[in-house]
Motif scaffolding. Structure first.
Motif, PDB file in Angstrom:
ATOM      1  N   MET A   1     -10.518  -7.850 -18.882  1.00 52.26           N
ATOM      2  CA  MET A   1     -10.792  -6.810 -17.942  1.00 52.26           C
ATOM      3  C   MET A   1      -9.471  -6.095 -17.634  1.00 52.26           C
ATOM      4  O   MET A   1      -8.458  -6.732 -17.405  1.00 52.26           O
ATOM      5  N   LEU A   2      -9.504  -4.791 -17.602  1.00 49.95           N
ATOM      6  CA  LEU A   2      -8.316  -3.998 -17.308  1.00 49.95           C
ATOM      7  C   LEU A   2      -8.217  -3.777 -15.799  1.00 49.95           C
ATOM      8  O   LEU A   2      -9.178  -3.367 -15.163  1.00 49.95           O
ATOM      9  N   ALA A   3      -7.036  -4.069 -15.234  1.00 47.73           N
ATOM     10  CA  ALA A   3      -6.818  -3.917 -13.793  1.00 47.73           C
ATOM     11  C   ALA A   3      -5.620  -3.023 -13.540  1.00 47.73           C
ATOM     12  O   ALA A   3      -4.623  -3.091 -14.252  1.00 47.73           O
ATOM     13  N   GLY A   4      -5.721  -2.191 -12.513  1.00 45.94           N
ATOM     14  CA  GLY A   4      -4.592  -1.368 -12.083  1.00 45.94           C
ATOM     15  C   GLY A   4      -3.702  -2.178 -11.157  1.00 45.94           C
ATOM     16  O   GLY A   4      -4.188  -2.933 -10.327  1.00 45.94           O
ATOM     17  N   LEU A   5      -2.400  -2.030 -11.304  1.00 44.35           N
ATOM     18  CA  LEU A   5      -1.434  -2.762 -10.489  1.00 44.35           C
ATOM     19  C   LEU A   5      -0.788  -1.792  -9.505  1.00 44.35           C
ATOM     20  O   LEU A   5      -0.306  -0.732  -9.902  1.00 44.35           O
ATOM     21  N   TYR A   6      -0.778  -2.147  -8.222  1.00 44.96           N
ATOM     22  CA  TYR A   6      -0.264  -1.281  -7.167  1.00 44.96           C
ATOM     23  C   TYR A   6       0.705  -2.045  -6.262  1.00 44.96           C
ATOM     24  O   TYR A   6       0.587  -3.257  -6.110  1.00 44.96           O
ATOM     25  N   ARG A   7       1.637  -1.304  -5.665  1.00 46.31           N
ATOM     26  CA  ARG A   7       2.527  -1.893  -4.665  1.00 46.31           C
ATOM     27  C   ARG A   7       2.322  -1.131  -3.360  1.00 46.31           C
ATOM     28  O   ARG A   7       2.056   0.075  -3.353  1.00 46.31           O
ATOM     29  N   ALA A   8       2.440  -1.849  -2.255  1.00 50.63           N
ATOM     30  CA  ALA A   8       2.271  -1.241  -0.932  1.00 50.63           C
ATOM     31  C   ALA A   8       3.568  -0.565  -0.518  1.00 50.63           C
ATOM     32  O   ALA A   8       4.651  -1.111  -0.686  1.00 50.63           O
ATOM     33  N   VAL A   9       3.440   0.643   0.026  1.00 50.43           N
ATOM     34  CA  VAL A   9       4.578   1.393   0.550  1.00 50.43           C
ATOM     35  C   VAL A   9       4.295   1.664   2.023  1.00 50.43           C
ATOM     36  O   VAL A   9       3.309   2.315   2.356  1.00 50.43           O
ATOM     37  N   GLU A  10       5.168   1.130   2.899  1.00 53.49           N
ATOM     38  CA  GLU A  10       4.983   1.305   4.333  1.00 53.49           C
ATOM     39  C   GLU A  10       5.866   2.432   4.851  1.00 53.49           C
ATOM     40  O   GLU A  10       6.985   2.608   4.385  1.00 53.49           O
ATOM     41  N   PRO A  14       4.740   9.315  13.110  1.00 53.69           N
ATOM     42  CA  PRO A  14       5.455   9.970  14.215  1.00 53.69           C
ATOM     43  C   PRO A  14       5.127   9.368  15.580  1.00 53.69           C
ATOM     44  O   PRO A  14       5.868   9.534  16.532  1.00 53.69           O
ATOM     45  N   TYR A  15       4.034   8.628  15.672  1.00 55.69           N
ATOM     46  CA  TYR A  15       3.614   8.050  16.941  1.00 55.69           C
ATOM     47  C   TYR A  15       4.028   6.595  17.084  1.00 55.69           C
ATOM     48  O   TYR A  15       3.586   5.903  17.994  1.00 55.69           O
ATOM     49  N   GLY A  16       4.860   6.099  16.175  1.00 54.75           N
ATOM     50  CA  GLY A  16       5.374   4.731  16.269  1.00 54.75           C
ATOM     51  C   GLY A  16       4.539   3.682  15.558  1.00 54.75           C
ATOM     52  O   GLY A  16       4.873   2.510  15.591  1.00 54.75           O
ATOM     53  N   GLY A  17       3.480   4.084  14.903  1.00 55.76           N
ATOM     54  CA  GLY A  17       2.647   3.142  14.160  1.00 55.76           C
ATOM     55  C   GLY A  17       3.142   2.981  12.733  1.00 55.76           C
ATOM     56  O   GLY A  17       4.190   3.503  12.356  1.00 55.76           O
ATOM     57  N   ARG A  18       2.392   2.256  11.938  1.00 54.77           N
ATOM     58  CA  ARG A  18       2.737   2.050  10.534  1.00 54.77           C
ATOM     59  C   ARG A  18       1.610   2.558   9.648  1.00 54.77           C
ATOM     60  O   ARG A  18       0.437   2.361   9.933  1.00 54.77           O
ATOM     61  N   SER A  19       1.989   3.202   8.563  1.00 56.93           N
ATOM     62  CA  SER A  19       1.048   3.698   7.571  1.00 56.93           C
ATOM     63  C   SER A  19       1.333   2.989   6.251  1.00 56.93           C
ATOM     64  O   SER A  19       2.483   2.871   5.847  1.00 56.93           O
ATOM     65  N   VAL A  20       0.301   2.498   5.598  1.00 51.15           N
ATOM     66  CA  VAL A  20       0.461   1.814   4.315  1.00 51.15           C
ATOM     67  C   VAL A  20      -0.304   2.581   3.247  1.00 51.15           C
ATOM     68  O   VAL A  20      -1.489   2.860   3.404  1.00 51.15           O
ATOM     69  N   THR A  21       0.387   2.950   2.181  1.00 48.32           N
ATOM     70  CA  THR A  21      -0.244   3.574   1.031  1.00 48.32           C
ATOM     71  C   THR A  21       0.067   2.729  -0.195  1.00 48.32           C
ATOM     72  O   THR A  21       1.019   1.956  -0.194  1.00 48.32           O
ATOM     73  N   PHE A  22      -0.733   2.880  -1.223  1.00 50.01           N
ATOM     74  CA  PHE A  22      -0.531   2.108  -2.438  1.00 50.01           C
ATOM     75  C   PHE A  22      -0.100   3.037  -3.569  1.00 50.01           C
ATOM     76  O   PHE A  22      -0.734   4.055  -3.813  1.00 50.01           O
ATOM     77  N   THR A  23       0.977   2.653  -4.243  1.00 46.44           N
ATOM     78  CA  THR A  23       1.527   3.425  -5.348  1.00 46.44           C
ATOM     79  C   THR A  23       1.266   2.670  -6.642  1.00 46.44           C
ATOM     80  O   THR A  23       1.528   1.464  -6.728  1.00 46.44           O
TER      81      THR A  23
END
Length: 96
Positions: A1-10, A14-23
């Motif tokens: 099975m082919l799987a995509g590999l991603y790393r989290a970027v935090e 602007p409001y002091g919270g954290r946003s996580v996206t995957f690259t």
């Protein structure tokens, strides 16, 4: 099975919270084992957790904390252990 590999970027919002996206880091072929389902937590705060072992070719990009996306689900890499020359055993986990 082919799987995509991603790393989290935090990033901090602007409001002091954290946003996580995957690259995207790349992709890998997996030979998946059997899925196991358990429950974790205390009292009324129980969550279903699925675990899966998979075999992959040895790749330095496969590291604990990264995410594999396949079959419409995101699986976190919990551990990476050498299996035999050129092959790696992955322990994957997904919280439902």
């Amino acid at each position: 099975m082919l799987a995509g590999l991603y790393r989290a970027v935090e990033a901090q919002t602007p409001y002091g919270g954290r946003s996580v996206t995957f690259t995207a880091v790349g992709s890998t072929w997996l030979k998946c084992g059997a899925r196991r389902r358990t429950e974790r937590g205390e009292g009324d705060q129980r969550r279903a957790v699925e675990t899966l072992s998979a075999e992959a070719r040895d790749d330095p990009r496969l590291a604990a904390g990264r995410v594999l996306r396949f079959g419409g689900c995101d699986w976190s890499i919990v551990s990476v252990e050498p299996l035999r020359p050129g092959r790696t055993q992955l322990m994957l986990e997904r919280v439902r």
